[in-house]
Scaffold this active site. Structure first.
Site, PDB file in Angstrom:
ATOM      1  N   PRO A   2      24.037 -18.836  16.219  1.00 59.05           N
ATOM      2  CA  PRO A   2      22.891 -18.593  15.372  1.00 59.05           C
ATOM      3  C   PRO A   2      23.140 -19.020  13.953  1.00 59.05           C
ATOM      4  CG  PRO A   2      24.013 -16.555  15.959  1.00 59.05           C
ATOM      5  CD  PRO A   2      24.921 -17.697  16.220  1.00 59.05           C
ATOM      6  N   GLU A   3      22.164 -19.720  13.476  1.00 53.27           N
ATOM      7  CA  GLU A   3      22.147 -20.074  12.063  1.00 53.27           C
ATOM      8  C   GLU A   3      21.074 -19.211  11.405  1.00 53.27           C
ATOM      9  OE1 GLU A   3      22.232 -24.382  11.528  1.00 53.27           O
ATOM     10  OE2 GLU A   3      22.873 -24.622  13.591  1.00 53.27           O
ATOM     11  N   ARG A 111      31.346 -15.075  24.110  1.00 54.92           N
ATOM     12  CA  ARG A 111      32.549 -15.734  23.601  1.00 54.92           C
ATOM     13  C   ARG A 111      33.352 -14.889  22.623  1.00 54.92           C
ATOM     14  NH1 ARG A 111      30.805 -21.735  22.037  1.00 54.92           N
ATOM     15  NH2 ARG A 111      33.043 -21.945  21.716  1.00 54.92           N
TER      16      ARG A 111
END
Length: 268
Positions: A2-3, A111
């Site tokens: 996510p940005e 992750r």
DNA sequence: TCTGACCTGCGA
DNA sequence: TCGCAGGTCAGA
């Protein structure tokens, strides 16, 4: 994932559903994502607290919850979801919040690159650069920052100490929108190019927010839905495809170990 | 300034 | 089986 646009989407949806709600129970599984607090301490601290505000800075966001301030960074694959059964990877759910109202909220990270902190006062973002969708981000400030550094523009845009919130997808998209090569040095831009870059940063990020972010793989909204912005990407992950402006093939190069996509014809 | 490490899943 | 993925950081 996510940005900034994806984080902003998550924050807006969390506000819609969880603001002014009281947490009755927290389940936290021990995991490396907890930074300055253990999972057990985190769960204990949030129990019984009401979420009074949710605030974002760059890719970080935090809750104000009655003198307790949990801070989140979603890393590459962190997502908040309302419905546990919507998760494809229930084994990677690290946090579960249950609210007095009967609502629930789950945090999943496949992750484990996300980071969770807990503070007793509002977190300090002094180590981060300007948040590019706030009024504090101005053309003059951007010009000063550009002149201060001599780094390639892709790295410049992605350096969180300079501008907080831009990642690999939007850096490529912003530079395409501005018509400037990712290989150019930041302090070599003309005034007009800096102006174009400024407007492209604002435009691309705000458009992506309107479209609930970009889903390339892991990212989902709190509702479990994909973003919309991936349909509008002009260069990211389009290596070899014709440029939408000139028809020449989009090029993929590697900068700082990350893929950069650009049109060498349109971006000078 | 650059590289590799941290993790796991997916698609070629 | 290998390379790649939206992030960040330490260490060379």
């Amino acid at each position: 994932m996510p940005e900034l646009p994806e984080v902003e989407t998550v924050v807006r949806q969390l506000r819609t559903h969880y603001l002014h709600r009281t947490i009755s129970k927290v389940e936290a599984r021990p995991c490396r994502i907890f930074q300055n607090v253990t999972a057990a301490e985190f769960a204990r601290a949030l129990q019984g607290k009401k979420i009074q505000a949710i605030k974002r800075y760059g890719k970080f966001f935090y809750w104000e919850a009655e003198e307790v301030y949990p801070l989140f960074h979603l890393g590459m694959s962190g997502i908040f979801i309302r419905d546990r059964s919507a998760s494809r990877y229930p084994q990677h759910i690290h946090l579960s919040f249950f609210f007095e109202s009967g609502l629930a909220l789950f945090f999943q990270d496949v992750r484990k690159f996300s980071k969770i902190y807990l503070y007793q006062k509002p977190p300090d973002f002094g180590h981060l650069g300007l948040d590019p969708v706030t009024k504090n981000f101005t053309l003059n400030k951007l010009k000063k920052l550009l002149n201060l550094k001599s780094m390639n523009l892709k790295s410049f845009l992605m350096d969180q100490k300079i501008i907080a919130g831009i990642g690999n997808i939007y850096a490529s998209e912003i530079l395409f929108d501005a018509g400037i090569s990712p290989l150019r040095r930041s302090n070599r831009l003309s005034g007009r190019e800096a102006e174009r870059l400024f407007h492209s940063i604002r435009r691309i990020l705000n458009l992506a927010i309107e479209r609930f972010g970009t889903t390339y793989s892991a990212y989902r909204t709190v509702e479990g839905e994909s973003g919309q912005n991936q349909r509008f990407l002009k260069v990211y992950h389009r290596a070899g495809e014709p440029c939408v402006k000139c028809g020449n093939p989009i090029l993929k190069i590697v900068q700082n170990n990350r893929s950069t996509f650009y049109c060498p014809h349109c971006q000078r």
